[in-house]
Design an enzyme around this catalytic site. Structure first.
Site, PDB file in Angstrom:
ATOM      1  CB  THR A  50      -0.932  -0.098   1.290  1.00  0.00           C
ATOM      2  OG1 THR A  50      -0.046  -0.169   2.444  1.00  0.00           O
ATOM      3  CG2 THR A  50      -1.932  -0.987   1.295  1.00  0.00           C
ATOM      4  N   GLY A  51       0.376   2.306  -0.183  1.00  0.00           N
ATOM      5  CA  GLY A  51       0.898   3.518  -0.392  1.00  0.00           C
ATOM      6  C   GLY A  51       1.980   3.977   0.201  1.00  0.00           C
ATOM      7  CG  ASP A 141      -7.110  -0.334   9.827  1.00  0.00           C
ATOM      8  OD1 ASP A 141      -7.293  -0.499   8.629  1.00  0.00           O
ATOM      9  OD2 ASP A 141      -5.571  -0.813   9.922  1.00  0.00           O
ATOM     10  CE  LYS A 153     -13.732 -18.495   5.003  1.00  0.00           C
ATOM     11  NZ  LYS A 153     -14.891 -18.009   4.794  1.00  0.00           N
ATOM     12  CE1 TYR A 234       3.389 -22.079  45.106  1.00  0.00           C
ATOM     13  CE2 TYR A 234       5.250 -23.212  44.328  1.00  0.00           C
ATOM     14  CZ  TYR A 234       4.623 -22.557  45.451  1.00  0.00           C
ATOM     15  OH  TYR A 234       5.190 -22.320  46.294  1.00  0.00           O
ATOM     16  CG  HIS A 292      -2.038 -14.858  54.445  1.00  0.00           C
ATOM     17  ND1 HIS A 292      -1.489 -16.058  53.677  1.00  0.00           N
ATOM     18  CD2 HIS A 292      -1.211 -15.142  55.707  1.00  0.00           C
ATOM     19  CE1 HIS A 292      -0.773 -16.666  54.127  1.00  0.00           C
ATOM     20  NE2 HIS A 292      -0.539 -16.397  55.347  1.00  0.00           N
ATOM     21  N   GLY A 324       7.886 -11.760  56.800  1.00  0.00           N
ATOM     22  CA  GLY A 324       7.344 -12.498  55.397  1.00  0.00           C
ATOM     23  C   GLY A 324       6.234 -11.641  54.640  1.00  0.00           C
ATOM     24  NE  ARG A 527     -22.365  -2.395  53.305  1.00  0.00           N
ATOM     25  CZ  ARG A 527     -23.435  -3.513  53.142  1.00  0.00           C
ATOM     26  NH1 ARG A 527     -24.250  -3.587  54.079  1.00  0.00           N
ATOM     27  NH2 ARG A 527     -23.371  -3.936  51.916  1.00  0.00           N
TER      28      ARG A 527
END
Length: 531
Positions: A50-51, A141, A153, A234, A292, A324, A527
């Site tokens: 394209t251009g 686009d 596809k 994990y 935690h 920790g 609250r």
């Protein structure tokens, strides 16, 4: 609904490795395009473009045929129409496993493409830049996604590349004799993900700005896409798989730069996000220490104090639990704060930045994960919680009723220092899992009762954690006291003032309890449940 034509497997010829003879290049992002085109040209590939892309390639001395020469139709409507033409799309969609398609192309005088390089107008960047709606619309686009989807596809015959990150792979494949079906299939998968994300961005912008669904505070449709950024060792427990996914344009814990320490774990991310949420609730310099997903301590710097003082006070709330833990600061970490953090075993520290000397000191702790936020970080305005079969979406809890809107229901009006502590406690208790009770003094938490199934247990836990510091402190409750037993526990421990939402049918019992003890009590009228 039937397909456009019956798919008879016996009519399809097998095609695996397909040599690339002709390529269509239409790249908004010109990164690496000249180098790729040079490699393709060197392999004898015909270049069509394209251009603007054609101009760049021609300036680099490469032979290129413009799309307008191919179609016999000039680019028009300010570039809105250039590739939307049968001479292009027939070459993209022809399934050459079928003799019928091959014959039709020959009759039409159209040659197929075996490779397409295309990326889309920078729509998301236009939105992020604050461009006016007319400018944003021009970055939606049409021809690009149509070309990408057509090629994807037809992955049995065409390789579609949407990212410069793939250019080296495609150049190697071309030089080796062609693309394999497995490679083309993977490229098609990535291409459809690319256009899906693009469409979600456009639909979201239109709904957020030009055409909201209704008068509701939340949209009627939500679309989001996430890309896997990292696989984690994990999940919450060692038998659970986990990964970090990031959203396009996001700016949060998922995009933070890691400047030191071990790799982040699932729980590290959860706690670090909770710590940010707590620290960034405050405008003053603040530090939150999380374990935690609950605070071990939260504090703000007082007059004449700095972020190191906020950390010291937050740590003093519960040094045992802070071992920790995860630390978040809403200001640059200074050398003084780093010196305070260094002796303490900490899993993660996250902040907007670090003084060079502070970073150097923290990096001596090899296991400490040091995270730096991207510029412009702000807490999200909405929150999502996954449910089986759906999700819940809500506005983030970012509203704190100002002191001017509180109602004095018992005792004398608090002095400035006490009122400041009450306001701090009311803000800080939002970061505590319900039922939440937070005791505070001097701009710092001194006792926290969290996550209990009744408010009495939370009061007892907060008082126990505070110890002698409970006397003379203030208390905040994230929801009303349904019975006077909670306030009784706090008052017996020496609490001098209590702030709570109010709203119980038994409010008067709590008010009478405070009045009888000469304890100040305010109602906020809101609250802060946090589940």
């Amino acid at each position: 609904m039937s397909a456009p034509h019956a798919a008879d497997p016996s009519l399809y010829r097998e095609r695996d490795v397909i040599p690339v003879r002709r390529a269509l290049l239409s790249a908004i992002d010109k990164t690496g395009i000249v180098e790729l085109a040079t490699a393709l040209n060197g392999a004898g590939v015909e270049l069509v473009s394209t251009g603007n892309t054609a101009r760049v390639l021609r300036e680099a001395g490469l032979p290129v045929t413009e799309v307008s020469e191919l179609t016999g139709f000039p680019e028009s409507l300010g570039g809105r129409v250039k590739t939307l033409h049968p001479a292009v799309h027939a070459g993209l969609l022809a399934d050459l496993r079928l003799e019928d398609h091959e014959q039709q192309l020959a009759e039409l005088g159209i040659k197929p493409f075996e490779l397409v390089i295309s990326n889309l107008y920078p729509f998301a960047e236009a939105v992020a830049s604050g461009a006016a709606p007319l400018e944003v619309v021009e970055q939606i686009d049409i021809g690009g996604p149509a070309m990408v989807r057509a090629s994807a596809k037809n992955f049995a015959n065409v390789a579609i590349v949407t990212s410069p990150d793939r250019y080296a792979e495609i150049a190697d494949a071309v030089a080796s004799g062609g693309t394999t079906l497995a490679f083309r299939t993977a490229l098609a998968r990535d291409a459809f993900r690319h256009t899906a994300g693009y469409d979600v961005a456009v639909a979201t912008w239109l709904g957020d700005t030009l055409a909201p669904d209704d008068d509701s505070a939340l949209p009627a449709w939500v679309g989001r896409t996430w890309q896997r950024e990292a696989s984690l060792r994990y999940g919450e427990n060692s038998h659970q798989a986990a990964a970090l996914f990031v959203s396009a344009g996001g700016n949060g814990i998922a995009q933070a730069d890691q400047l030191g320490g071990k790799e982040m774990s699932y729980n590290n991310y959860v706690d670090a996000d909770a710590a940010l949420r707590a620290a960034y609730d405050f405008e003053r310099p603040a530090v939150a220490i999380i374990k935690h997903a609950n605070p071990c301590g939260i504090a703000v710097a007082g007059e004449g104090e700095e972020i190191a003082d906020a950390h010291r006070k937050a740590h003093e709330c519960d040094p045992t639990s802070a071992f920790g833990g995860v630390i978040a600061a809403n200001r640059i970490v200074t050398l003084a704060m780093a010196q305070s953090v260094k002796p303490i075993f900490t899993e993660v520290i996250i902040a907007p930045d670090y003084e060079p000397e502070a970073l150097e000191l923290l990096q001596t702790k090899k296991d400490l994960r040091i995270l730096k936020l991207q510029p412009g970080f702000e807490l999200p305005t909405t929150e999502v919680k996954q449910l089986s079969g759906g999700m819940l979406l809500q506005e983030s809890d970012r509203h704190f009723a100002p002191v001017s809107e509180w109602t004095l229901v018992a005792g004398e009006a608090a002095g400035d220092a006490t009122l400041a502590d009450l306001e701090f406690a009311w803000t800080a208790c939002r970061a505590v899992k319900s039922n939440a009770i937070l005791l505070a003094s001097g701009g710092a938490s001194v006792g926290v009762g969290m996550g209990q199934v009744n408010r009495v247990d939370s009061c007892e836990l907060a008082v126990k954690r505070a110890g002698d510091r409970a006397a003379g402190s203030v208390a905040a409750s994230d929801a009303y006291f349904p019975f006077p037993d909670g306030p009784e526990i706090l008052i017996e421990a020496g609490i001098k003032a209590i702030v709570q939402p109010g709203g119980s049918i038994r409010d008067q019992l709590a008010i009478d309890t405070a009045k009888a003890a000469g304890v100040t009590m305010y109602f906020t009228g809101e609250r802060h449940f946090f589940h």
